[in-house]
Design an enzyme around this catalytic site. Sequence first.
Site: not given
Ligand SMILES: NC(=O)c1ccc[n+]([C@@H]2O[C@H](COP(=O)([O-])OP(=O)(O)OC[C@H]3O[C@@H](n4cnc5c(N)ncnc54)[C@H](O)[C@@H]3O)[C@@H](O)[C@H]2O)c1
Ligand SMILES: O=C(O)C[C@H](O)C(=O)O
Length: 326
Positions: A11, A105, A131, A159, A187
């Site tokens: 990503g 996902n 996520n 968190d 999460h």
């Molecule tokens: N765990 C946490 O605390 C936490 C916190 C924030 C965001 N997130 C999660 O992180 C993820 C990414 O968030 P973001 O804001 O960067 O999103 P974003 O949409 O800006 O970027 C996601 C990227 O992933 C790429 N992608 C999609 N499928 C793919 C695959 N099969 N292989 C490789 N790349 C792929 C997309 O093309 C895009 O460039 C989301 O699922 C979001 O919910 C998790």
């Molecule tokens: O809440 C979301 O979907 C994004 C991320 O997991 C967060 O906790 O900020």
Amino acid sequence: MKTPTRIAVTGAAGQIGYALLFRIANGDLLGPDQPVILQLLDLPHALGAMRGIDMELQDCAFPLLQEVLVTDNPEVAFRDADIAILVGAQPRSKGMERKDLLAANAGIFAKQGRALNAVAKREVKVLVVGNPANTNALIAMHAAPDLDPSCFSAMIRLDHNRAQAMLALHLDKSVDSISQLIVWGNHSPTMYADYRFALVDGQSASFALRDERWNREVFIPTVAQRGTAIIEARGQSSAASAANAAIDHVRDWVRGSGGRWVSMALPSDGGYGIPEGIFFGVPVVCDGRQANRIRGLDINTFAREKLQAAVDELVQERDAIRHLLD
Ligand SMILES: NC(=O)c1ccc[n+]([C@@H]2O[C@H](COP(=O)([O-])OP(=O)(O)OC[C@H]3O[C@@H](n4cnc5c(N)ncnc54)[C@H](O)[C@@H]3O)[C@@H](O)[C@H]2O)c1
Ligand SMILES: O=C(O)C[C@H](O)C(=O)O
């Protein structure tokens, strides 16, 4: 000169990727004397954007950055990877819960788990950020039977950091005066931010934190809903703070947490009555080789209820993707 560490980031063209890559290349992850090679993965439509990021990385003239590789093939991105940060996935938008992303996902993590199994270093450290992170990590781990389960983790550090900052604000103390906080579970809104064992300046914080109403009605739900609050305010999910938490998580795992408790979602070994296998946020101390669970903490009736709610949710998520675990 040390051997460079190979770090795969998926990503890479997304918003978290953009907040993460420059900090890794700057040495924030592995320290000021550890060269790195970045192996960037995104979908084919994002190859152009990744090439642009590669140009920008080059233009920063980072002394530690040895090489950047850009690809849409997981087996290229994960080849010989020492560390893999799996961010690539769809983020949620307003009105969605994180578990709503499961169908969108889950398939990504089965494919990437297989690729890690085939080509990554056998001692690779994998952090799942995309996520729903806990269950995506479960999928990736199952798809990689030749890698030890201890190679896998999911992120609950954002968190943990949120809880620490909120507690510091409440007590009018500095963030680093607070230790021994825990965020248990998933999460997701069922997560349990637990300050029962917290220390402030090394002393028990219980005297300052007698307000059980504040704990249950303000602290725990505010931490749990912080992701939603950010989406509501920004129109997009958190990115810089998520990238920062990913750096904290992997840095502590690889370089040690210096005796501090940190929260990591790890495959349960049955401790605290949590069913084996599901990825559950627990307190750990990292010694620079591995994450060592803090065991034997008292789980009172309220804590047991909170842990059970997270267990129930994670078991439901696991059942929804069971076809990917066979
Ligand atoms: N765990 C946490 O605390 C936490 C916190 C924030 C965001 N997130 C999660 O992180 C993820 C990414 O968030 P973001 O804001 O960067 O999103 P974003 O949409 O800006 O970027 C996601 C990227 O992933 C790429 N992608 C999609 N499928 C793919 C695959 N099969 N292989 C490789 N790349 C792929 C997309 O093309 C895009 O460039 C989301 O699922 C979001 O919910 C998790
Ligand atoms: O809440 C979301 O979907 C994004 C991320 O997991 C967060 O906790 O900020």
